[in-house]
Design a protein around this motif. Structure first.
Motif, PDB file in Angstrom:
ATOM      1  N   VAL A 496      32.041  44.191  38.376  1.00 39.58           N
ATOM      2  CA  VAL A 496      33.151  44.801  39.106  1.00 39.58           C
ATOM      3  C   VAL A 496      34.441  44.633  38.317  1.00 39.58           C
ATOM      4  O   VAL A 496      34.747  43.533  37.854  1.00 39.58           O
ATOM      5  N   ASP A 497      35.167  45.699  38.144  1.00 43.03           N
ATOM      6  CA  ASP A 497      36.488  45.635  37.526  1.00 43.03           C
ATOM      7  C   ASP A 497      37.528  46.034  38.548  1.00 43.03           C
ATOM      8  O   ASP A 497      37.296  46.923  39.368  1.00 43.03           O
ATOM      9  N   MET A 498      38.677  45.377  38.485  1.00 43.37           N
ATOM     10  CA  MET A 498      39.717  45.627  39.479  1.00 43.37           C
ATOM     11  C   MET A 498      40.971  46.152  38.804  1.00 43.37           C
ATOM     12  O   MET A 498      41.488  45.526  37.870  1.00 43.37           O
ATOM     13  N   PHE A 499      41.451  47.259  39.285  1.00 44.78           N
ATOM     14  CA  PHE A 499      42.776  47.751  38.884  1.00 44.78           C
ATOM     15  C   PHE A 499      43.618  47.729  40.153  1.00 44.78           C
ATOM     16  O   PHE A 499      43.331  48.451  41.101  1.00 44.78           O
ATOM     17  N   LEU A 500      44.642  46.900  40.174  1.00 48.28           N
ATOM     18  CA  LEU A 500      45.395  46.652  41.394  1.00 48.28           C
ATOM     19  C   LEU A 500      46.830  47.168  41.251  1.00 48.28           C
ATOM     20  O   LEU A 500      47.475  46.931  40.233  1.00 48.28           O
ATOM     21  N   PHE A 501      47.295  47.852  42.286  1.00 47.74           N
ATOM     22  CA  PHE A 501      48.586  48.543  42.168  1.00 47.74           C
ATOM     23  C   PHE A 501      49.548  48.263  43.312  1.00 47.74           C
ATOM     24  O   PHE A 501      50.585  48.900  43.397  1.00 47.74           O
ATOM     25  N   ALA A 502      49.221  47.389  44.243  1.00 50.28           N
ATOM     26  CA  ALA A 502      50.006  47.316  45.473  1.00 50.28           C
ATOM     27  C   ALA A 502      51.467  46.976  45.201  1.00 50.28           C
ATOM     28  O   ALA A 502      51.782  46.219  44.280  1.00 50.28           O
ATOM     29  N   THR A 503      52.327  47.556  45.996  1.00 47.84           N
ATOM     30  CA  THR A 503      53.744  47.216  45.888  1.00 47.84           C
ATOM     31  C   THR A 503      54.048  45.963  46.694  1.00 47.84           C
ATOM     32  O   THR A 503      54.975  45.245  46.400  1.00 47.84           O
ATOM     33  N   THR A 504      53.240  45.734  47.736  1.00 46.42           N
ATOM     34  CA  THR A 504      53.415  44.502  48.513  1.00 46.42           C
ATOM     35  C   THR A 504      52.302  43.534  48.145  1.00 46.42           C
ATOM     36  O   THR A 504      51.683  43.682  47.109  1.00 46.42           O
ATOM     37  N   TYR A 505      52.043  42.570  49.031  1.00 46.18           N
ATOM     38  CA  TYR A 505      51.035  41.553  48.732  1.00 46.18           C
ATOM     39  C   TYR A 505      49.662  42.179  48.541  1.00 46.18           C
ATOM     40  O   TYR A 505      49.204  42.978  49.340  1.00 46.18           O
ATOM     41  N   GLN A 506      48.996  41.795  47.451  1.00 45.97           N
ATOM     42  CA  GLN A 506      47.712  42.396  47.114  1.00 45.97           C
ATOM     43  C   GLN A 506      46.562  41.384  47.190  1.00 45.97           C
ATOM     44  O   GLN A 506      45.408  41.755  47.231  1.00 45.97           O
ATOM     45  N   ASP A 507      46.873  40.123  47.230  1.00 42.95           N
ATOM     46  CA  ASP A 507      45.885  39.045  47.160  1.00 42.95           C
ATOM     47  C   ASP A 507      45.012  39.143  45.907  1.00 42.95           C
ATOM     48  O   ASP A 507      43.789  39.253  45.969  1.00 42.95           O
ATOM     49  N   VAL A 508      45.670  39.103  44.782  1.00 41.34           N
ATOM     50  CA  VAL A 508      44.976  39.126  43.493  1.00 41.34           C
ATOM     51  C   VAL A 508      43.991  37.968  43.407  1.00 41.34           C
ATOM     52  O   VAL A 508      42.896  38.101  42.860  1.00 41.34           O
ATOM     53  N   ALA A 509      44.370  36.836  44.012  1.00 47.42           N
ATOM     54  CA  ALA A 509      43.518  35.647  43.917  1.00 47.42           C
ATOM     55  C   ALA A 509      42.135  35.922  44.486  1.00 47.42           C
ATOM     56  O   ALA A 509      41.125  35.542  43.892  1.00 47.42           O
ATOM     57  N   SER A 510      42.072  36.584  45.652  1.00 45.42           N
ATOM     58  CA  SER A 510      40.765  36.864  46.243  1.00 45.42           C
ATOM     59  C   SER A 510      40.052  37.971  45.485  1.00 45.42           C
ATOM     60  O   SER A 510      38.878  37.864  45.156  1.00 45.42           O
ATOM     61  N   LEU A 511      40.787  39.059  45.228  1.00 47.22           N
ATOM     62  CA  LEU A 511      40.141  40.222  44.619  1.00 47.22           C
ATOM     63  C   LEU A 511      39.649  39.910  43.208  1.00 47.22           C
ATOM     64  O   LEU A 511      38.627  40.428  42.781  1.00 47.22           O
ATOM     65  N   SER A 512      40.352  39.040  42.486  1.00 49.41           N
ATOM     66  CA  SER A 512      39.932  38.767  41.109  1.00 49.41           C
ATOM     67  C   SER A 512      38.679  37.902  41.051  1.00 49.41           C
ATOM     68  O   SER A 512      38.116  37.703  39.979  1.00 49.41           O
ATOM     69  N   CYS A 513      38.232  37.391  42.204  1.00 53.98           N
ATOM     70  CA  CYS A 513      36.972  36.642  42.233  1.00 53.98           C
ATOM     71  C   CYS A 513      35.806  37.512  41.806  1.00 53.98           C
ATOM     72  O   CYS A 513      34.876  37.037  41.156  1.00 53.98           O
ATOM     73  N   LEU A 514      35.831  38.771  42.225  1.00 50.98           N
ATOM     74  CA  LEU A 514      34.703  39.655  41.886  1.00 50.98           C
ATOM     75  C   LEU A 514      34.579  39.838  40.385  1.00 50.98           C
ATOM     76  O   LEU A 514      33.517  39.591  39.830  1.00 50.98           O
ATOM     77  N   PRO A 515      35.643  40.253  39.689  1.00 48.76           N
ATOM     78  CA  PRO A 515      35.522  40.312  38.227  1.00 48.76           C
ATOM     79  C   PRO A 515      35.192  38.952  37.624  1.00 48.76           C
ATOM     80  O   PRO A 515      34.471  38.871  36.639  1.00 48.76           O
ATOM     81  N   HIS A 516      35.682  37.902  38.229  1.00 50.26           N
ATOM     82  CA  HIS A 516      35.479  36.583  37.650  1.00 50.26           C
ATOM     83  C   HIS A 516      34.005  36.225  37.551  1.00 50.26           C
ATOM     84  O   HIS A 516      33.533  35.752  36.525  1.00 50.26           O
ATOM     85  N   TYR A 517      33.252  36.453  38.634  1.00 53.95           N
ATOM     86  CA  TYR A 517      31.846  36.051  38.609  1.00 53.95           C
ATOM     87  C   TYR A 517      30.924  37.154  38.114  1.00 53.95           C
ATOM     88  O   TYR A 517      29.728  36.936  37.950  1.00 53.95           O
ATOM     89  N   THR A 518      31.454  38.349  37.906  1.00 52.08           N
ATOM     90  CA  THR A 518      30.592  39.431  37.440  1.00 52.08           C
ATOM     91  C   THR A 518      31.025  39.927  36.067  1.00 52.08           C
ATOM     92  O   THR A 518      30.671  41.026  35.664  1.00 52.08           O
ATOM     93  N   SER A 519      31.801  39.119  35.356  1.00 50.19           N
ATOM     94  CA  SER A 519      32.215  39.458  33.985  1.00 50.19           C
ATOM     95  C   SER A 519      32.999  40.755  33.890  1.00 50.19           C
ATOM     96  O   SER A 519      32.871  41.493  32.919  1.00 50.19           O
ATOM     97  N   GLY A 520      33.773  41.029  34.894  1.00 53.51           N
ATOM     98  CA  GLY A 520      34.633  42.211  34.813  1.00 53.51           C
ATOM     99  C   GLY A 520      36.013  41.825  34.352  1.00 53.51           C
ATOM    100  O   GLY A 520      36.255  40.715  33.876  1.00 53.51           O
ATOM    101  N   SER A 521      36.939  42.758  34.482  1.00 57.82           N
ATOM    102  CA  SER A 521      38.323  42.483  34.114  1.00 57.82           C
ATOM    103  C   SER A 521      39.210  42.801  35.300  1.00 57.82           C
ATOM    104  O   SER A 521      38.875  43.652  36.121  1.00 57.82           O
ATOM    105  N   THR A 522      40.338  42.121  35.373  1.00 54.60           N
ATOM    106  CA  THR A 522      41.325  42.418  36.403  1.00 54.60           C
ATOM    107  C   THR A 522      42.577  42.937  35.717  1.00 54.60           C
ATOM    108  O   THR A 522      43.017  42.359  34.719  1.00 54.60           O
TER     109      THR A 522
END
Lengths: 905, 140
Positions: A496-522
Motif C-alpha cells: 500500500v502506498d499513501m499520497f496524503l493531501f489533507a488541509t486539516t488533520y490527516q492522521d499521517v501516523a495511523s495511515l503511514s502504518c500501512l506502507p510501513h508494514y507493506t513496504s510502501g511509501s508515504t
C-alpha cells in the motif's frame, strides 16, 4: 596491491596519494611503473591465458591439472622467484597457475580489470569516483587514527560528502581481488569499517553497530547496471543458505567451496563452469558472483511458489468534496493518464483498476472495446463486496482506450461533489479483494481523514497534548485496523502506498502504518492546492516518478551474517516474519533499511561477511535474487574501530533508533537516547584514546557526528516544541526510516549556499554536471543583508533574499524592479536571458535531481523581513544557530563537554 | 474433607493449569525466537491471544474464591498479579500480542512468562501446603 618491501635491489616504492597505490621507480634507469618489478616476467604468460579463457579448452580438466599441481606445488613456487611469504597464503595449491587469492602476481591483470570498470557510483555528485581505489587491496597498513578537538575545529560540511573510511580486508579475503568485491557503500555500509572481535570491546568503544542498506537503489545514468547471472546455476551453502560470493574460498582443487559465513564445505554445482548457452567450458573466474558484491541471479522454478505475478496497480482515489476542491483529483487523474506509458509494462501484463471513494465506493468497468466507462456505486460500506467479478481490474494494454477515457472524465463526474467524509477502510478492503490472490500495489490518494466504516479515525490531535510527554501517543496508530489490515496485506503480498493531501488533520501516523508494514511509501502534501503551480509540479513529478520506477513484487529478504553476529533489530518498511526474514510486499527503489547487530560470541575469523538477499519478481515477470555482500575485517584494536567508524551510517542508525524510541517511549526519551549515544562515544574516546584535558576529542572521521546528532535533535521529528503538528512529525518519522542515506544526511544537516557571490564557474556545466557553489557552515552569521542564499534539505529549497538586495540582483533573478516587489512563499523562478539567472536555475535544477529518490523539492522564496513563520522555518535549517529550546552548536559542544566532565573521568 | 480442603485442592489444580499455560507460552516464544521450526508470527500471535484472557480470568476467579472464603493470606499473595492483570487487560488494553512488534518485544514477553511461571510454581506449592494443613487439621 603488492607489498613494496620485497623489491629487487635498486628499486624504490612510492605511495601515490591520488591513485592510492605504489609507484615503483628504478633508481638507476629512472624507469617508473605501477606494476611490481618482480611480477612482470613469469606472470605475463598467465595473464595472457586469463585474457583468452575460451580458447583454452583444457580448462575443464581439473583432475589432470590438480594431480600435477598437488604433486609438485613446492617446485612450482621454487621456480618462480617469489619471496617465501607468498607461499603462506591460504591458497588452494591446485590453482597456482591460474589464480592465487591475494597474491601480488595477479596484479597486472587486475590493474587492467580495474581500468575496465567505469567510475564507481559515488556518494553525492560523483566527484568521489576514486573511492574504491583503496578497497580490497589488502590490509598492509592499519588505518591511522587522527583525533580532532571539536572545540577548536569548526564543522566542515564537505566531510559529509566524503566516502566512509576504506575497508582494509586482510590479503586474500576476496577470491579475485576485484575492486567490486565489496558492495558499494550506497548499497550497504556499516557503522564501523572493522568489526570488534568481542562484545566487550564493542561496549567499551561505544560505537553503535548497525548495517545501513539500500539493496534496490536507483542507478545513475553513468553507472553500470548490476551484473546478472543468467544461467540459473546458484551455488548456496547447504547449512546457512548463503549465496556464493567473492569472499568464499575454493578447496579440494576447486571442487568444493568453503562458506565464508558458517565455514561449511559445499560442493560446487556441476554446471558452475559450464556455459549452457554455447555448450562449452566456461571460465569460472569470469562468473560475476565471484567478483561482484552486488549481483543478481535469475531464479529457477524452485524459487517460485506460483507463477510470477503481474504488476498490478489499484488506485484508490478520494472523490469527496475536499479532494475535488483542492484539485487533487484532477491532478492525480491527469498524472496517471500522462504516465500510463511510463508504468512498467514491457510484457503487456500490467493490470490496473481504479476505485473512487467518498462515503460510498465507486467502481469502474473498463471494457476493451468501450470508450465510455460505466460506474458502479456500492454504498454499503459495512460489508464490502465487489459489484462485478471482472472488468474492474483490467490489462493496461488491452483496456488502454477505456482507461484513458475514464481518467479524462473522472474529475468531471465528481466536479459538483459536496460529499464530506471518507470510507477509506472499506475502499482498502475492496481493493484488497480485487488483488488478494495475486498481490500487487494499492495506491491511495486521499485528501480527507477516514470517517466511515472500518478504520475510521478521529480528529484526535489535541493542541494541549503537543509538547507534553503524551505527544507520542499521537504518533502511534489511532486504530488497530491499520496494523491488522497491514498484516493481511503483507500475507497476500499487497503493498500500500499513501499520497496524503489533507488541509486539516490527516492522521499521517495511523495511515503511514500501512506502507510501513507493506513496504510502501508515504507522501504527504500538507495544504495541497492545485491552484498553486508549485504544488502541482511537485506532486506531478513525484507521483510520475513513483509510477515509472521499476518495482519488485512478492519480496522475501534475508539478512545473513557470519557466525557470532546476531541481527537484533530491524528498521524500515517491511513486516518482520522471522528473526532474519523480512517479508516485503514490494521492493521499492531507494528505500533504506537499518539493521542493528550484536556480537554474541567472540569472533575469531579475520573478517566477517554480511549478505542481504532479496528474492523478488521484476516488473517484467522474472523471478530474481539480488545478493548484496559486504565483508569487513575484524579487529581487537579499539583505535581501529574509531578510525574506521562511519559517521553517516551512525547518523542513519540514530535517526531510525530515535523513531523507534519515540513510538515505544516518549519524544523526550528519543532525544535523551541520541544525546547519550554521542556523550558515551566521546567519553569512551577520551578514556581510551586521548587523555588531554580541556578538549573534546573525536576521531577525524567522526567529527561531524555531534553536529549530525544536533541536527537530529533540532529536526521537526524530534525538536521539543508545542507548535509542531503531529502530522508533520509523523511524516518526518516515515522519512527517517525510509530515505536512503544520501538523502537522509541533508535532511538532518541541510546544505547552505551563498548565491550572490558564488564563484564564476558555479552553475555552469563541469565535468560532473552542474557545478555547485561551496557549501557554507549552517550558521546565520554567514547571512549578509544584501545577499541571495539557498538552503535545502533535500525535500525543501529556500531561496533567502536579504533586505538590502540590490535592484540589479532582483532584476537578474526575479525579473522584478526592487526587493519590495517580491512576494515570499512558494515560487517558480523565471528563467531569464542573463547568465546569473541561468546559473541560479541550473544550481536549483541540480539540487532537485542529484539525489536518489523520487522527491522534487518545492522552492520557497523567503524575504529577510517577510512572513515570520516562513522565515523561522527557513532559519531552522541553520542548525548551528541557537533555536527556541535547542542549543547552538557551540553550546551543544559545551553541554557535551560538561556531561563528560561531570561523569568524573 | 471440609471447605478449605476443597478450596485448596481446586487452587492446586488451577495453579497447575496456569503453570502449563506459562510453559506453553515460553515454548511458543522460544520456537519463534530460534526460528528452527518455521513459525509464523501472525499465526503465533493469533494462537496465543486466545489464551491470554482465559488465563487472566482463571486467575481472577481464583482470587474471587479466596475473597469469598476469607482466605486473606492467599488473596494477598495473588493481589499484585491480579492488579497487574487488571491494569493490562482492562485499563491499558495491552494484553494482546502484536505481530508487527512481536520480535522487538519478545525478550520482554519471555521474561514476563518466566516470572508468571515462577509465581504459579510457588503458589502451587503454597496451595498444596495449605491443602495438606487443612486436611490434617480436619482429621485431628
Amino acid at each position: 596491491m603488492a607489498e613494496p618491501n620485497q623489491l629487487p635491489p635498486g628499486w624504490e616504492a612510492h605511495w601515490d596519494q591520488t591513485h592510492q597505490r605504489f609507484l615503483y621507480v628504478d633508481r638507476e634507469s629512472g624507469q617508473q611503473q605501477w606494476e611490481h618489478p618482480l611480477e612482470n616476467q613469469p606472470q605475463l604468460a598467465f595473464a595472457q591465458e586469463r585474457q583468452a579463457p575460451v580458447a583454452n579448452t583444457k580448462r575443464r580438466q581439473y583432475a589432470v591439472d590438480q594431480a600435477a599441481a598437488y604433486s609438485e606445488p613446492v617446485a612450482q613456487y621454487a621456480d618462480s622467484s617469489y619471496p617465501p611469504q607468498n607461499i603462506q597464503q591460504p591458497v588452494t595449491p591446485g590453482y597456482p597457475q591460474t589464480f592465487t587469492p591475494g597474491e601480488p602476481q595477479q596484479q597486472s591483470y587486475y590493474q587492467e580489470q580495474q581500468q575496465q570498470y567505469p567510475a564507481q557510483p559515488a556518494y553525492g555528485a560523483g566527484q568521489l569516483a576514486d573511492q574504491f581505489s583503496g578497497l580490497g587491496i589488502g590490509g598492509q597498513k592499519p588505518l591511522a587514527l587522527h583525533s580532532v578537538n571539536l572545540l577548536t575545529t569548526p564543522p566542515n560540511p564537505l566531510e559529509l560528502l566524503a566516502p566512509p573510511p576504506p575497508i582494509r580486508l586482510p590479503p586474500g579475503a576476496s577470491i579475485l581481488d576485484s575492486p567490486l568485491a565489496n558492495a558499494d557503500p550506497s548499497y550497504m555500509r556499516c557503522t564501523v569499517g572493522a568489526i570488534p572481535k568481542t562484545a566487550a570491546l564493542r561496549t567499551k568503544s561505544k560505537v553503535p553497530l548497525a548495517l545501513v542498506l539500500s539493496p534496490n537503489r536507483s542507478l545513475g545514468a553513468t553507472e553500470p547496471p548490476v551484473p546478472v547471472v543468467t544461467d540459473t546455476v546458484i551455488a548456496r551453502c547447504r547449512r546457512c543458505r548463503t549465496f556464493i560470493n567473492p569472499f568464499v574460498q575454493f578447496v579440494d582443487g576447486g571442487s568444493r567451496w568453503k562458506c565464508c559465513v558458517c565455514n561449511m564445505n559445499n560442493e560446487v554445482p556441476q554446471l558452475f563452469d559450464w556455459d549452457s548457452v554455447n555448450n562449452v567450458q566456461a571460465d569460472r573466474w569470469s562468473r560475476p558472483e565471484l567478483s561482484n558484491g552486488v549481483v543478481e541471479f535469475i531464479a529457477p522454478t524452485e524459487y517460485m511458489v506460483r507463477p510470477p505475478a503481474p504488476l498490478t496497480y489499484v488506485f484508490l482515489v478520494d472523490v469527496s468534496h475536499s479532494a475535488v476542491q483542492s484539485g487533487m483529483l484532477a491532478a492525480a487523474c491527469r498524472t496517471i493518464l500522462e504516465n500510463l506509458d511510463r508504468i512498467p509494462n514491457e510484457e503487456a501484463r500490467t493490470k490496473i483498476a481504479i476505485i473512487g471513494f467518498d462515503v460510498a465506493l465507486y467502481f469502474f468497468t473498463l471494457l476493451a472495446d468501450a470508450t465510455e466507462p460505466s460506474m458502479l456505486v456500492v454504498s454499503d460500506v459495512d460489508d464490502v463486496f465487489l459489484p462485478q467479478p471482472s472488468d474492474i481490474l483490467v490489462n493496461l494494454t488491452e483496456a488502454r482506450a477505456a482507461l484513458e477515457a475514464l481518467l479524462a472524465k473522472l474529475p468531471s463526474f465528481f466536479a459538483e461533489s459536496q460529499t464530506i467524509g471518507s470510507a477509506l477502510g472499506p475502499a482498502l478492503q475492496a481493493g484488497f479483494k480485487l488483488i488478494s490472490n495475486t498481490g500487487g500495489k494499492m495506491v491511495v490518494l486521499t485528501a480527507s481523514l477516514p470517517t466511515l466504516g472500518v478504520g475510521a479515525l478521529k480528529a484526535r490531535e489535541d493542541v494541549k497534548l503537543l509538547g507534553t510527554p503524551k505527544e507520542s501517543t499521537l504518533l502511534q496508530a489511532g486504530d488497530t485496523f491499520y496494523k491488522t489490515f497491514a498484516i493481511e496485506c503483507s500475507r497476500a503480498t499487497v503493498s500500500v502506498d499513501m499520497f496524503l493531501f489533507a488541509t486539516t488533520y490527516q492522521d499521517v501516523a495511523s495511515l503511514s502504518c500501512l506502507p510501513h508494514y507493506t513496504s510502501g511509501s508515504t507522501f504527504y502534501y500538507p495544504g495541497f492546492n492545485a491552484a498553486r503551480v508549485e504544488d502541482v509540479k511537485t506532486f506531478v513529478h513525484e507521483f510520475g516518478e513513483f509510477l515509472a520506477s521499476p518495482v519488485g513484487l512478492e519480496v522475501l529478504t534475508r539478512i545473513r551474517a557470519s557466525t557470532g553476529l546476531h541481527r537484533s533489530s530491524f528498521h524500515g518498511n517491511f513486516f518482520l516474519r522471522s528473526t532474519d526474514l523480512l517479508a516485503m510486499s514490494a521492493l521499492p527503489q531507494d528505500h533504506s533499511y537499518v539493521i542493528e547487530l550484536e556480537i554474541e560470541e567472540t569472533i575469531n575469523a579475520p573478517y566477517v561477511v554480511f549478505q542481504c538477499s532479496n528474492l523478488y519478481t521484476t516488473a517484467f515477470g522474472e523471478r530474481r535474487i539480488r545478493v548484496t555482500t559486504l565483508a569487513l575485517p575484524t579487529t581487537s584494536n579499539i583505535s581501529e574501530i574509531y578510525a574506521s567508524a562511519d559517521q553517516v551510517a551512525i547518523a542513519a542508525y540514530l535517526a531510525n533508533k530515535a523513531v523507534e524510541r519515540t513510538l515505544t517511549h516518549k519524544l523526550e526519551d528519543a532525544r535523551d537516547m541520541v544525546t547519550k549515544v554521542v556523550t558515551d562515544l566521546l567519553n569512551a574516546y577520551k578514556e581510551t584514546v586521548t587523555s588531554a584535558g580541556g578538549q573534546l576529542a573525536i576521531a577525524h572521521n567522526l567529527q561531524m557526528l555531534p553536529l549530525l546528532a544536533l541536527g537530529l535533535l533540532k529536526h521537526v521529528a524530534l525538536r521539543p516544541s508545542a507548535q509542531i503538528p503531529s502530522d508533520l512529525r509523523a511524516y518526518a518519522h516515515t522519512l527517517f526510516t525510509t530515505l536512503p542515506v544520501q538523502r537522509l544526511i541533508p535532511y538532518l544537516h541541510p546544505t547552505f549556499y551563498a548565491l550572490h557571490n558564488m564563484p564564476p564557474e558555479c552553475g555552469t556545466i563541469g565535468e560532473h554536471g552542474v557545478i555547485l557553489p561551496p557549501a557554507l557552515p549552517l550558521s546565520s552569521e554567514y547571512l549578509e543583508r544584501h545577499g541571495l542564499y539557498l538552503m535545502e534539505d533535500g525535500l525543501t529549497i529556500f531561496l533567502w533574499v536579504g533586505r538590502d538586495a540590490v535592484p540589479q540582483l532582483m532584476m537578474d533573478v526575479f525579473d522584478l524592479p526592487a526587493y519590495d516587489a517580491l512576494r515570499g512563499g512558494k515560487y517558480t523562478l523565471p528563467l531569464l536571458e542573463n547568465a546569473f539567472s541561468q546559473r541560479v536555475n541550473a544550481v536549483i535544477g541540480k539540487i532537485r535531481e542529484m539525489r536518489r529518490g523520487v522527491y522534487y523539492p518545492p522552492l520557497y522564496v523567503v524575504k529577510d523581513d517577510g512572513e515570520p513563520s516562513l522565515r523561522m522555518w527557513a532559519l531552522s535549517t541553520l542548525i548551528q544557530d541557537r533555536g527556541d529550546q535547542t542549543p547552538s552548536y557551540q553550546q551543544w559542544l559545551g553541554q557535551l563537554r560538561d556531561k563528560i566532565a561531570s561523569t568524573g573521568y | 474433607m471440609g471447605g478449605e480442603g476443597w478450596l485448596f485442592l481446586f487452587a492446586v489444580l488451577m495453579a497447575a493449569a496456569l503453570l502449563f499455560t506459562s510453559v506453553f507460552f515460553i515454548i511458543m516464544f522460544s520456537d519463534l525466537e530460534c526460528g528452527e521450526h518455521y513459525m509464523n508470527p501472525i499465526d503465533l500471535c493469533n494462537k496465543l491471544n486466545q489464551f491470554v484472557v482465559p488465563e487472566n480470568l482463571a486467575h481472577a476467579f481464583l482470587c474471587l474464591l479466596f475473597l469469598l472464603s476469607f482466605q486473606w493470606t492467599a488473596l494477598l499473595i495473588n493481589a499484585p498479579l491480579l492488579a497487574y492483570n487488571v491494569n493490562k487487560v482492562v485499563i491499558t488494553k495491552t494484553h494482546t500480542f502484536d505481530a508487527t512488534e512481536i520480535f522487538r518485544t519478545l525478550p520482554q514477553h519471555k521474561k514476563e512468562s518466566f516470572i508468571r511461571l515462577g509465581f504459579y510454581l510457588l503458589s502451587f506449592f503454597y496451595y498444596l501446603y495449605r491443602m495438606i494443613v487443612a486436611l490434617i487439621s480436619e482429621s485431628e
